[in-house]
Motif scaffolding. Structure first.
Motif, PDB file in Angstrom:
ATOM      1  N   GLY A 142       0.533  -1.165  -0.038  1.00 55.10           N
ATOM      2  CA  GLY A 142       0.066  -0.039   0.091  1.00 55.10           C
ATOM      3  C   GLY A 142       0.859   1.250  -0.151  1.00 55.10           C
ATOM      4  O   GLY A 142       1.893   1.189   0.371  1.00 55.10           O
ATOM      5  N   GLU A 158       0.283   5.326   0.812  1.00 53.05           N
ATOM      6  CA  GLU A 158      -0.939   6.154   1.366  1.00 53.05           C
ATOM      7  C   GLU A 158      -0.310   7.868   1.230  1.00 53.05           C
ATOM      8  O   GLU A 158       0.850   7.947   1.817  1.00 53.05           O
ATOM      9  CB  GLU A 158      -1.293   5.972   2.791  1.00 53.05           C
ATOM     10  N   THR A 159      -0.948   8.716   0.602  1.00 53.83           N
ATOM     11  CA  THR A 159      -0.636  10.019   0.767  1.00 53.83           C
ATOM     12  C   THR A 159      -1.204  10.782   1.970  1.00 53.83           C
ATOM     13  O   THR A 159      -2.194  10.742   2.405  1.00 53.83           O
ATOM     14  CB  THR A 159      -0.850  10.800  -0.541  1.00 53.83           C
ATOM     15  N   VAL A 163       4.332  10.709   2.293  1.00 55.72           N
ATOM     16  CA  VAL A 163       3.976   9.437   1.710  1.00 55.72           C
ATOM     17  C   VAL A 163       4.331   8.297   2.570  1.00 55.72           C
ATOM     18  O   VAL A 163       5.629   8.175   2.933  1.00 55.72           O
ATOM     19  CB  VAL A 163       4.558   9.344   0.445  1.00 55.72           C
ATOM     20  N   ARG A 221      -0.284  14.649  -4.942  1.00 56.49           N
ATOM     21  CA  ARG A 221      -0.905  13.735  -4.379  1.00 56.49           C
ATOM     22  C   ARG A 221      -1.694  13.133  -5.503  1.00 56.49           C
ATOM     23  O   ARG A 221      -1.669  11.721  -5.411  1.00 56.49           O
ATOM     24  CB  ARG A 221      -1.727  14.378  -3.276  1.00 56.49           C
ATOM     25  N   LEU A 222      -2.248  13.572  -6.476  1.00 53.22           N
ATOM     26  CA  LEU A 222      -2.919  13.155  -7.544  1.00 53.22           C
ATOM     27  C   LEU A 222      -2.026  12.184  -8.403  1.00 53.22           C
ATOM     28  O   LEU A 222      -2.234  11.237  -8.558  1.00 53.22           O
ATOM     29  CB  LEU A 222      -3.508  14.467  -8.241  1.00 53.22           C
ATOM     30  N   ILE A 274       0.693  10.889  -7.453  1.00 56.67           N
ATOM     31  CA  ILE A 274       0.954   9.312  -6.887  1.00 56.67           C
ATOM     32  C   ILE A 274      -0.235   8.565  -6.664  1.00 56.67           C
ATOM     33  O   ILE A 274      -0.022   7.387  -7.027  1.00 56.67           O
ATOM     34  CB  ILE A 274       1.287   9.864  -5.262  1.00 56.67           C
ATOM     35  N   ASP A 275      -1.435   9.061  -6.303  1.00 55.61           N
ATOM     36  CA  ASP A 275      -2.332   8.117  -6.120  1.00 55.61           C
ATOM     37  C   ASP A 275      -2.937   7.604  -7.526  1.00 55.61           C
ATOM     38  O   ASP A 275      -3.435   6.334  -7.428  1.00 55.61           O
ATOM     39  CB  ASP A 275      -3.775   8.897  -5.653  1.00 55.61           C
ATOM     40  N   ARG A 276      -3.000   8.467  -8.589  1.00 52.44           N
ATOM     41  CA  ARG A 276      -3.361   7.828  -9.718  1.00 52.44           C
ATOM     42  C   ARG A 276      -2.208   7.180 -10.531  1.00 52.44           C
ATOM     43  O   ARG A 276      -2.629   6.324 -11.750  1.00 52.44           O
ATOM     44  CB  ARG A 276      -4.033   9.011 -10.650  1.00 52.44           C
ATOM     45  N   ALA A 316       1.482   5.027  -7.625  1.00 50.80           N
ATOM     46  CA  ALA A 316       1.077   4.051  -6.761  1.00 50.80           C
ATOM     47  C   ALA A 316       0.868   2.829  -7.415  1.00 50.80           C
ATOM     48  O   ALA A 316       1.118   1.863  -6.966  1.00 50.80           O
ATOM     49  CB  ALA A 316       0.119   4.549  -5.533  1.00 50.80           C
ATOM     50  N   GLY A 322       6.249  13.248  -6.666  1.00 48.26           N
ATOM     51  CA  GLY A 322       5.521  12.036  -6.344  1.00 48.26           C
ATOM     52  C   GLY A 322       6.731  10.841  -6.315  1.00 48.26           C
ATOM     53  O   GLY A 322       6.542  10.124  -5.718  1.00 48.26           O
TER      54      GLY A 322
END
Length: 366
Positions: free
Chosen positions: A5, A7-8, A39, A63-64, A66-68, A71, A105
């Motif tokens: 996992g 997480e941001t 992170v 953050r976007l 990393i998440d999209r 990651a 990121g």
């Protein structure tokens, strides 16, 4: 060891009530708070690593990214294959750009993976990287105050705290002169102006700045990738030049150094690819006989990444940038504090310190 996992963790830590600053160098209007993006990378063996992306107004976009984007390419992969994994991520995402929020990121995840590597090995990251100074010199990096009286007060406070080298972010001569008058001749001053001038403008201003006796003038030219212009200013301006915060790739650092554009090179671990890329800059700079002064205008894992890499790979000339902010809280609380202008290198495994969970709980974006 598999990544399970990512997480941001965005944080917004305000300045203490009553603090005055004009931090327009980082965007329009006053800077009311320091926004950070941490992170957290988790593994199937229970080890957790912490990283940091360049923050402020870039938090939401990093953050976007990393998440999209970042990651999904990392989860399920082997956490011990850091550089091959990060290279694969860069190759798969290069079509979206080699800098900016995406690079921030990638940097954060890379730092977190190196934190895990140190924890898995049971040793501080600096030792894992092959060295390990106990303490490092650091300088106080001030925000932009603009008003000469505020500059004087900030300079005096930093000197009283034990710093012998200070960085200004002023752009007006009265504020810069006030800093030198307050500091006296024995304190080193550097000046970061954040890429405002043409070469012609910089030449004119450099003439007036000579009397200030700067250790370096940082990022004087727009655009920041005008390496030939920096080289010309370095050759004719009479003031040492520093740059590198806005350089993102190893090839561009080689171009910067080959152009003889700088006296000090400033890679930013939370911007240019994390520790995997940062550690390559030290031998590259050594070939050109240029000291590395990492950009570390953070107080989280990005700062620790700079500390550990410099402790392992730096020379006696290298210094750590210490953000001189009057915030309500800091990510590591009182555990990480410079004394007499020197900062101790954390000796715990990995980065050596994990973020304070109480600070995360109070200041995490809701």
């Amino acid at each position: 060891m598999i990544i399970t996992g990512i997480e941001t963790v965005p944080l917004c830590i305000p300045f203490r009530a009553g603090t005055k600053s004009d931090a327009s160098a980082w965007g329009d209007g006053n800077l009311a708070a320091a926004d950070s993006l941490l992170v957290k990378v988790m593994t199937d063996q229970g080890l957790v690593g912490w990283g940091e992306a360049f923050g402020f107004r870039a938090v939401a976009s990093a953050r976007l990214a990393i998440d999209r984007l970042v990651a999904p390419l990392c989860i399920g992969q082997d956490a011990t294959r850091i550089e091959p994994l990060m290279l694969d991520v860069q190759k798969k995402l290069h079509v979206f750009g080699r800098g900016g929020a995406l690079a921030f990121g990638i940097s954060a995840v890379d730092i977190a993976l190196w934190d895990i590597a140190g924890k898995a090995a049971g040793m501080p990251l600096c030792q894992l990287l092959g060295g390990g100074a106990v303490e490092l010199n650091c300088y106080a990096s001030l925000v932009r105050y603009s008003e000469p009286s505020l500059v004087r007060a900030a300079v005096r406070q930093a000197i009283e705290a034990g710093f012998r080298t200070l960085k200004l972010h002023e752009i007006e001569l009265p504020a810069i002169r006030a800093a030198r008058e307050e500091a006296g001749p024995d304190i080193e001053l550097t000046l970061d102006v954040n890429c405002p001038w043409t070469l012609s403008e910089a030449r004119q201003i450099a003439e007036e700045l000579k009397a200030i006796d700067l250790k370096w003038l940082e990022e004087p030219l727009w655009p920041p990738e005008n390496f030939d212009g920096l080289a010309e200013l370095r050759r004719t301006g009479g003031i040492p030049i520093a740059a590198g915060e806005n350089v993102y790739t190893l090839m561009d650092f080689e171009r910067l150094l080959a152009a003889r554009a700088v006296d000090f090179v400033q890679p930013s671990p939370a911007k240019m690819g994390g520790i995997s890329e940062l550690r390559k800059i030290f031998p590259l700079a050594a070939v050109h006989n240029i000291p590395v002064m990492p950009h570390s205008f953070y107080d989280g894992p990005g700062l620790l990444a700079a500390i550990h890499a410099t402790a392992a790979l730096g020379t006696a000339e290298c210094m750590i940038e210490w953000r001189w902010f009057d915030l309500e809280a800091t990510i590591y609380g009182s555990v990480l504090r410079p004394k007499g202008g020197r900062v101790s290198v954390p000796r715990g495994p990995g980065l050596g310190i994990d973020p304070d969970p109480d600070v995360i709980r109070v200041y995490r974006w809701k």
